[in-house]
Design a protein around this motif. Structure first.
Motif, PDB file in Angstrom:
ATOM      1  N   ALA A  96      23.969 -40.365  24.025  1.00 16.14           N
ATOM      2  CA  ALA A  96      23.062 -39.232  23.806  1.00 16.14           C
ATOM      3  C   ALA A  96      23.027 -38.327  25.031  1.00 16.14           C
ATOM      4  O   ALA A  96      23.017 -37.089  24.905  1.00 16.14           O
ATOM      5  CB  ALA A  96      21.659 -39.734  23.489  1.00 16.14           C
ATOM      6  N   ARG A  97      23.049 -38.907  26.224  1.00 13.98           N
ATOM      7  CA  ARG A  97      23.037 -38.112  27.447  1.00 13.98           C
ATOM      8  C   ARG A  97      24.302 -37.262  27.548  1.00 13.98           C
ATOM      9  O   ARG A  97      24.243 -36.077  27.874  1.00 13.98           O
ATOM     10  CB  ARG A  97      22.924 -39.003  28.677  1.00 13.98           C
ATOM     11  CG  ARG A  97      22.857 -38.209  29.974  1.00 13.98           C
ATOM     12  CD  ARG A  97      22.884 -39.107  31.177  1.00 13.98           C
ATOM     13  NE  ARG A  97      24.131 -39.827  31.317  1.00 13.98           N
ATOM     14  CZ  ARG A  97      25.214 -39.337  31.937  1.00 13.98           C
ATOM     15  NH1 ARG A  97      25.202 -38.140  32.444  1.00 13.98           N
ATOM     16  NH2 ARG A  97      26.305 -40.059  32.037  1.00 13.98           N
ATOM     17  N   GLY A 142      15.520 -33.835  28.116  1.00  8.90           N
ATOM     18  CA  GLY A 142      16.175 -34.765  27.197  1.00  8.90           C
ATOM     19  C   GLY A 142      17.275 -35.564  27.869  1.00  8.90           C
ATOM     20  O   GLY A 142      17.422 -36.768  27.638  1.00  8.90           O
ATOM     21  N   ARG A 157      21.941 -50.634  22.965  1.00 18.73           N
ATOM     22  CA  ARG A 157      20.903 -49.641  23.270  1.00 18.73           C
ATOM     23  C   ARG A 157      21.302 -48.776  24.456  1.00 18.73           C
ATOM     24  O   ARG A 157      21.098 -47.564  24.454  1.00 18.73           O
ATOM     25  CB  ARG A 157      19.572 -50.321  23.583  1.00 18.73           C
ATOM     26  CG  ARG A 157      18.798 -50.712  22.386  1.00 18.73           C
ATOM     27  CD  ARG A 157      17.406 -51.117  22.690  1.00 18.73           C
ATOM     28  NE  ARG A 157      17.171 -51.352  24.124  1.00 18.73           N
ATOM     29  CZ  ARG A 157      16.039 -51.785  24.621  1.00 18.73           C
ATOM     30  NH1 ARG A 157      15.039 -52.041  23.837  1.00 18.73           N
ATOM     31  NH2 ARG A 157      15.897 -51.981  25.915  1.00 18.73           N
ATOM     32  N   ARG A 205      24.050 -46.324  23.397  1.00 15.89           N
ATOM     33  CA  ARG A 205      23.501 -45.219  22.595  1.00 15.89           C
ATOM     34  C   ARG A 205      22.804 -44.203  23.477  1.00 15.89           C
ATOM     35  O   ARG A 205      22.945 -42.989  23.278  1.00 15.89           O
ATOM     36  CB  ARG A 205      22.526 -45.742  21.553  1.00 15.89           C
ATOM     37  CG  ARG A 205      23.175 -46.366  20.373  1.00 15.89           C
ATOM     38  CD  ARG A 205      22.155 -46.743  19.330  1.00 15.89           C
ATOM     39  NE  ARG A 205      22.752 -47.570  18.313  1.00 15.89           N
ATOM     40  CZ  ARG A 205      22.102 -48.472  17.618  1.00 15.89           C
ATOM     41  NH1 ARG A 205      20.831 -48.683  17.833  1.00 15.89           N
ATOM     42  NH2 ARG A 205      22.722 -49.175  16.698  1.00 15.89           N
ATOM     43  N   ALA A 206      22.020 -44.679  24.450  1.00 13.88           N
ATOM     44  CA  ALA A 206      21.305 -43.767  25.343  1.00 13.88           C
ATOM     45  C   ALA A 206      22.285 -42.960  26.194  1.00 13.88           C
ATOM     46  O   ALA A 206      22.112 -41.753  26.387  1.00 13.88           O
ATOM     47  CB  ALA A 206      20.342 -44.546  26.231  1.00 13.88           C
ATOM     48  N   SER A 248      17.098 -39.600  28.328  1.00 16.15           N
ATOM     49  CA  SER A 248      18.085 -40.542  27.807  1.00 16.15           C
ATOM     50  C   SER A 248      18.691 -41.379  28.929  1.00 16.15           C
ATOM     51  O   SER A 248      19.026 -42.545  28.728  1.00 16.15           O
ATOM     52  CB  SER A 248      19.179 -39.813  27.030  1.00 16.15           C
ATOM     53  OG  SER A 248      19.900 -38.962  27.876  1.00 16.15           O
ATOM     54  N   ALA A 302      16.153 -44.029  29.540  1.00 13.37           N
ATOM     55  CA  ALA A 302      16.207 -45.038  28.480  1.00 13.37           C
ATOM     56  C   ALA A 302      17.360 -46.006  28.706  1.00 13.37           C
ATOM     57  O   ALA A 302      17.223 -47.221  28.478  1.00 13.37           O
ATOM     58  CB  ALA A 302      16.347 -44.362  27.117  1.00 13.37           C
ATOM     59  N   ALA A 303      18.493 -45.491  29.184  1.00  8.46           N
ATOM     60  CA  ALA A 303      19.626 -46.365  29.492  1.00  8.46           C
ATOM     61  C   ALA A 303      19.297 -47.281  30.662  1.00  8.46           C
ATOM     62  O   ALA A 303      19.665 -48.461  30.661  1.00  8.46           O
ATOM     63  CB  ALA A 303      20.864 -45.536  29.806  1.00  8.46           C
TER      64      ALA A 303
END
Length: 77
Positions: A48-49, A14, A41, A44-45, A18, A21-22
């Motif tokens: 989350a990390r 995970g 975006r 947010r990524a 993330s 994704a970033a």
């Protein structure tokens, strides 16, 4: 104890996901969506990390405290 190994592996996947994704949000050159959307975006990524990393750290500390995992390796000096 084997459940903890799987949980740690899932958390690491995970975290890396993330981070990827970033990276995709940062590298995407679509100017029609605007820089604000891309920055949001990416933020947010990365948030989350950071959250997953802190959660994993706390889970490892709690697991050690509860006796679910045992330290191994070199002895402390």
């Amino acid at each position: 104890m084997s459940r903890m190994k799987y949980l740690v592996v899932v958390a690491f996947v995970g975290i890396v996901g993330s981070l990827a994704a970033a990276l995709v949000a940062m590298m995407k050159g679509d100017s029609s969506s605007g820089d604000a959307h891309r920055s949001r975006r990416m933020a947010r990524a990365l948030t989350a990390r950071i959250g997953l990393s802190i959660l994993l750290f706390l889970l490892i500390i709690l697991s050690h405290w509860m006796g679910w995992i045992q330290p191994t390796g070199l002895p402390a000096l």
